[in-house]
Design a protein around this motif. Sequence first.
Motif, PDB file in Angstrom:
ATOM      1  N   SER A  34     -17.965 -58.260 -79.449  1.00  0.00           N
ATOM      2  CA  SER A  34     -17.791 -57.119 -78.553  1.00  0.00           C
ATOM      3  C   SER A  34     -17.202 -57.516 -77.207  1.00  0.00           C
ATOM      4  CB  SER A  34     -19.132 -56.418 -78.326  1.00  0.00           C
ATOM      5  OG  SER A  34     -20.007 -57.245 -77.560  1.00  0.00           O
ATOM      6  N   GLY A  35     -17.326 -58.789 -76.842  1.00  0.00           N
ATOM      7  CA  GLY A  35     -16.840 -59.240 -75.548  1.00  0.00           C
ATOM      8  C   GLY A  35     -17.750 -58.840 -74.401  1.00  0.00           C
ATOM      9  N   GLU A  36     -18.920 -58.283 -74.720  1.00  0.00           N
ATOM     10  CA  GLU A  36     -19.863 -57.867 -73.678  1.00  0.00           C
ATOM     11  C   GLU A  36     -20.393 -59.086 -72.933  1.00  0.00           C
ATOM     12  OE1 GLU A  36     -24.344 -55.905 -73.279  1.00  0.00           O
ATOM     13  OE2 GLU A  36     -23.316 -55.919 -75.205  1.00  0.00           O
ATOM     14  N   LYS A  37     -20.496 -58.961 -71.620  1.00  0.00           N
ATOM     15  CA  LYS A  37     -21.040 -60.039 -70.802  1.00  0.00           C
ATOM     16  C   LYS A  37     -22.503 -59.762 -70.537  1.00  0.00           C
ATOM     17  CE  LYS A  37     -20.159 -62.785 -66.657  1.00  0.00           C
ATOM     18  NZ  LYS A  37     -19.326 -62.953 -65.444  1.00  0.00           N
ATOM     19  N   LEU A  38     -23.358 -60.630 -71.044  1.00  0.00           N
ATOM     20  CA  LEU A  38     -24.794 -60.432 -70.919  1.00  0.00           C
ATOM     21  C   LEU A  38     -25.304 -61.111 -69.653  1.00  0.00           C
ATOM     22  CD1 LEU A  38     -27.148 -59.213 -72.642  1.00  0.00           C
ATOM     23  CD2 LEU A  38     -27.573 -61.536 -73.452  1.00  0.00           C
ATOM     24  N   ARG A  39     -26.093 -60.384 -68.868  1.00  0.00           N
ATOM     25  CA  ARG A  39     -26.675 -60.972 -67.664  1.00  0.00           C
ATOM     26  C   ARG A  39     -27.656 -62.073 -68.042  1.00  0.00           C
ATOM     27  NH1 ARG A  39     -29.049 -57.752 -62.849  1.00  0.00           N
ATOM     28  NH2 ARG A  39     -28.868 -59.886 -62.060  1.00  0.00           N
ATOM     29  N   THR A  40     -27.579 -63.181 -67.322  1.00  0.00           N
ATOM     30  CA  THR A  40     -28.469 -64.309 -67.601  1.00  0.00           C
ATOM     31  C   THR A  40     -29.620 -64.400 -66.613  1.00  0.00           C
ATOM     32  OG1 THR A  40     -27.067 -65.790 -66.283  1.00  0.00           O
ATOM     33  CG2 THR A  40     -26.583 -65.618 -68.636  1.00  0.00           C
ATOM     34  N   THR A  41     -29.616 -63.578 -65.557  1.00  0.00           N
ATOM     35  CA  THR A  41     -30.717 -63.546 -64.601  1.00  0.00           C
ATOM     36  C   THR A  41     -31.117 -62.095 -64.364  1.00  0.00           C
ATOM     37  OG1 THR A  41     -29.399 -63.316 -62.573  1.00  0.00           O
ATOM     38  CG2 THR A  41     -29.696 -65.546 -63.442  1.00  0.00           C
ATOM     39  N   GLU A  42     -32.229 -61.915 -63.650  1.00  0.00           N
ATOM     40  CA  GLU A  42     -32.702 -60.570 -63.328  1.00  0.00           C
ATOM     41  C   GLU A  42     -32.613 -60.287 -61.828  1.00  0.00           C
ATOM     42  OE1 GLU A  42     -36.628 -60.093 -64.869  1.00  0.00           O
ATOM     43  OE2 GLU A  42     -36.029 -60.458 -66.944  1.00  0.00           O
ATOM     44  N   THR A  43     -31.784 -61.050 -61.135  1.00  0.00           N
ATOM     45  CA  THR A  43     -31.654 -60.882 -59.691  1.00  0.00           C
ATOM     46  C   THR A  43     -31.239 -59.456 -59.345  1.00  0.00           C
ATOM     47  OG1 THR A  43     -30.992 -63.196 -59.501  1.00  0.00           O
ATOM     48  CG2 THR A  43     -30.547 -61.770 -57.616  1.00  0.00           C
ATOM     49  N   GLN A  44     -31.934 -58.865 -58.386  1.00  0.00           N
ATOM     50  CA  GLN A  44     -31.671 -57.480 -57.999  1.00  0.00           C
ATOM     51  C   GLN A  44     -30.857 -57.363 -56.718  1.00  0.00           C
ATOM     52  OE1 GLN A  44     -35.907 -56.773 -57.855  1.00  0.00           O
ATOM     53  NE2 GLN A  44     -35.846 -55.464 -59.669  1.00  0.00           N
ATOM     54  N   VAL A  45     -31.008 -58.336 -55.824  1.00  0.00           N
ATOM     55  CA  VAL A  45     -30.341 -58.271 -54.520  1.00  0.00           C
ATOM     56  C   VAL A  45     -29.824 -59.651 -54.145  1.00  0.00           C
ATOM     57  CG1 VAL A  45     -30.592 -57.695 -52.073  1.00  0.00           C
ATOM     58  CG2 VAL A  45     -31.928 -56.438 -53.774  1.00  0.00           C
ATOM     59  N   LEU A  46     -28.587 -59.691 -53.626  1.00  0.00           N
ATOM     60  CA  LEU A  46     -28.079 -60.909 -53.010  1.00  0.00           C
ATOM     61  C   LEU A  46     -28.107 -60.714 -51.496  1.00  0.00           C
ATOM     62  CD1 LEU A  46     -26.584 -63.704 -53.623  1.00  0.00           C
ATOM     63  CD2 LEU A  46     -24.566 -62.480 -52.784  1.00  0.00           C
ATOM     64  N   VAL A  47     -28.721 -61.638 -50.784  1.00  0.00           N
ATOM     65  CA  VAL A  47     -28.737 -61.597 -49.328  1.00  0.00           C
ATOM     66  C   VAL A  47     -27.505 -62.334 -48.821  1.00  0.00           C
ATOM     67  CG1 VAL A  47     -29.980 -62.286 -47.246  1.00  0.00           C
ATOM     68  CG2 VAL A  47     -31.243 -61.438 -49.235  1.00  0.00           C
ATOM     69  N   ALA A  48     -26.666 -61.636 -48.035  1.00  0.00           N
ATOM     70  CA  ALA A  48     -25.385 -62.190 -47.601  1.00  0.00           C
ATOM     71  C   ALA A  48     -25.224 -62.038 -46.096  1.00  0.00           C
ATOM     72  CB  ALA A  48     -24.240 -61.485 -48.323  1.00  0.00           C
ATOM     73  N   THR A  49     -24.348 -62.877 -45.553  1.00  0.00           N
ATOM     74  CA  THR A  49     -23.998 -62.787 -44.136  1.00  0.00           C
ATOM     75  C   THR A  49     -22.480 -62.859 -44.005  1.00  0.00           C
ATOM     76  OG1 THR A  49     -24.413 -65.179 -44.014  1.00  0.00           O
ATOM     77  CG2 THR A  49     -26.118 -63.730 -43.152  1.00  0.00           C
ATOM     78  N   PRO A  50     -21.899 -62.106 -43.044  1.00  0.00           N
ATOM     79  CA  PRO A  50     -20.446 -62.088 -42.891  1.00  0.00           C
ATOM     80  C   PRO A  50     -19.911 -63.097 -41.871  1.00  0.00           C
ATOM     81  CG  PRO A  50     -21.403 -60.284 -41.651  1.00  0.00           C
ATOM     82  CD  PRO A  50     -22.546 -61.037 -42.263  1.00  0.00           C
ATOM     83  N   GLN A  51     -20.769 -63.661 -41.050  1.00  0.00           N
ATOM     84  CA  GLN A  51     -20.312 -64.603 -40.021  1.00  0.00           C
ATOM     85  C   GLN A  51     -21.041 -65.944 -40.156  1.00  0.00           C
ATOM     86  OE1 GLN A  51     -21.845 -61.614 -38.302  1.00  0.00           O
ATOM     87  NE2 GLN A  51     -19.968 -60.380 -38.365  1.00  0.00           N
ATOM     88  N   LYS A  52     -20.587 -66.910 -39.375  1.00  0.00           N
ATOM     89  CA  LYS A  52     -21.192 -68.242 -39.381  1.00  0.00           C
ATOM     90  C   LYS A  52     -22.482 -68.249 -38.559  1.00  0.00           C
ATOM     91  CE  LYS A  52     -16.873 -70.827 -39.976  1.00  0.00           C
ATOM     92  NZ  LYS A  52     -15.990 -71.882 -39.420  1.00  0.00           N
ATOM     93  N   HIS A  53     -23.250 -69.323 -38.742  1.00  0.00           N
ATOM     94  CA  HIS A  53     -24.456 -69.598 -37.951  1.00  0.00           C
ATOM     95  C   HIS A  53     -25.538 -68.526 -38.139  1.00  0.00           C
ATOM     96  CE1 HIS A  53     -21.773 -72.491 -36.229  1.00  0.00           C
ATOM     97  NE2 HIS A  53     -21.041 -71.565 -35.600  1.00  0.00           N
ATOM     98  N   LEU A  54     -25.623 -67.971 -39.353  1.00  0.00           N
ATOM     99  CA  LEU A  54     -26.648 -66.953 -39.626  1.00  0.00           C
ATOM    100  C   LEU A  54     -27.552 -67.346 -40.794  1.00  0.00           C
ATOM    101  CD1 LEU A  54     -24.548 -63.680 -39.171  1.00  0.00           C
ATOM    102  CD2 LEU A  54     -26.302 -64.587 -37.646  1.00  0.00           C
ATOM    103  N   LEU A  55     -27.641 -68.645 -41.047  1.00  0.00           N
ATOM    104  CA  LEU A  55     -28.495 -69.117 -42.141  1.00  0.00           C
ATOM    105  C   LEU A  55     -29.946 -68.704 -41.919  1.00  0.00           C
ATOM    106  CD1 LEU A  55     -29.054 -70.743 -44.697  1.00  0.00           C
ATOM    107  CD2 LEU A  55     -29.166 -72.818 -43.287  1.00  0.00           C
ATOM    108  N   ALA A  56     -30.446 -68.828 -40.695  1.00  0.00           N
ATOM    109  CA  ALA A  56     -31.835 -68.468 -40.401  1.00  0.00           C
ATOM    110  C   ALA A  56     -32.086 -66.990 -40.670  1.00  0.00           C
ATOM    111  CB  ALA A  56     -32.164 -68.803 -38.951  1.00  0.00           C
ATOM    112  N   ALA A  57     -31.117 -66.150 -40.358  1.00  0.00           N
ATOM    113  CA  ALA A  57     -31.271 -64.717 -40.607  1.00  0.00           C
ATOM    114  C   ALA A  57     -31.342 -64.426 -42.099  1.00  0.00           C
ATOM    115  CB  ALA A  57     -30.104 -63.954 -39.967  1.00  0.00           C
ATOM    116  N   ARG A  58     -30.510 -65.133 -42.882  1.00  0.00           N
ATOM    117  CA  ARG A  58     -30.564 -64.954 -44.337  1.00  0.00           C
ATOM    118  C   ARG A  58     -31.905 -65.397 -44.899  1.00  0.00           C
ATOM    119  NH1 ARG A  58     -26.465 -67.987 -47.517  1.00  0.00           N
ATOM    120  NH2 ARG A  58     -26.032 -69.168 -45.616  1.00  0.00           N
TER     121      ARG A  58
END
Length: 381
Positions: free
Chosen positions: A277-301
Amino acid sequence: MLRLGPLAAAAAARCLPAGTSLSSLCLAGSRGSFARSWLPAGNCGALSLQVRAAAGGERVPVLKTPKGTRDHAPAQAALRERLLSAVVSCFKRHGAAAIDTPALELRELLVGKYGEGTKLIYELQDQGGELLALRYDLTVPFARYLAMNKITNMKRYHVAKVYRRDNPATTRGRYREFYQCDFDIAGQFDPMIPDAECLKIVHEILSDLQLGDFVIKVNDRRILNGVFAVCGVPESKFIPACSTVDKLDKGRKVPCVGVSIGIERIFSILEQRLEASGEKLRTTETQVLVATPQKHLLAARLKLISELWDAGIKAEMLYKKDPKLLKQLQYCEDTGIPLAAIVGEQELADGVVKLRDVATRQEVDIPREKLIDEIRRRLEP
């Protein structure tokens, strides 16, 4: 200092960080410890084995699975988990309790219980005075469990691996190590009522897995015994003759009826269908990715993802200090993560989190104190 031969030196040079010379390496400690300390992680695992083997005069191990076994990549493991979940959910729906037993049983308990199948038992060497073997199925261990604990009435299910020294046919889902999913009702009951429930369980599972049309064939040990008797088969040969149908010794005191689902065969069918079928099966159950758009925001993430984890939300973040936003969003699309929680300098100043629907790419600012409730609302089925 340990000197490397030409083969090991050439192999090591390919994995050394730029600017590092072999002559500068002082190889102290146990043999081969240098490989663990300076070989980079990622793509040199197999090569590091060759380096250690060449340095110590050891034979390079063959990297393969044993005959009749297989690895399961994340997509295959996810498919197997979905399959097992459907089976176990059905067992639980019918009120069965789970048990688990050791993969090892006393050899004398297994030998003689399977007729011709006895020669397929994996027997182990003497283990401190005990002759052991790997379990051949889940039926005899269940019988042992009932007898040992003096149980005369039980509805149980058991999902576990079993082992058979058979000629494997992996393309048809026939392995030496494989899962069995057993459901049994043990005890004295009015005739045919437990049997009918077992048939219903098989029908529910096969229907739920959408395998297409199927036929359930029913047999009875007493009918087989009658056929053997008419054919002149000695009673002592009844058990070997029907070992492929029923693996329970007939002197058994606790009546029992049950079903065993052949997971590997079903898994092979589902795996082939998924590939076609070519269907791509999810291998994890992650619901949210925490992201940042600028540098130096690791602590905020880190702070935001910790809040999500504490709230029971399945969340991830990329393991880089300053990942590019596009790469973070692409990771969501590649892995099927439905939501991205983006926190930048402006969001921190305003006390909000930008919540992005990965599928529609729509974004909305959510007050920080309302983020958890909003994520839960969006994730509701």
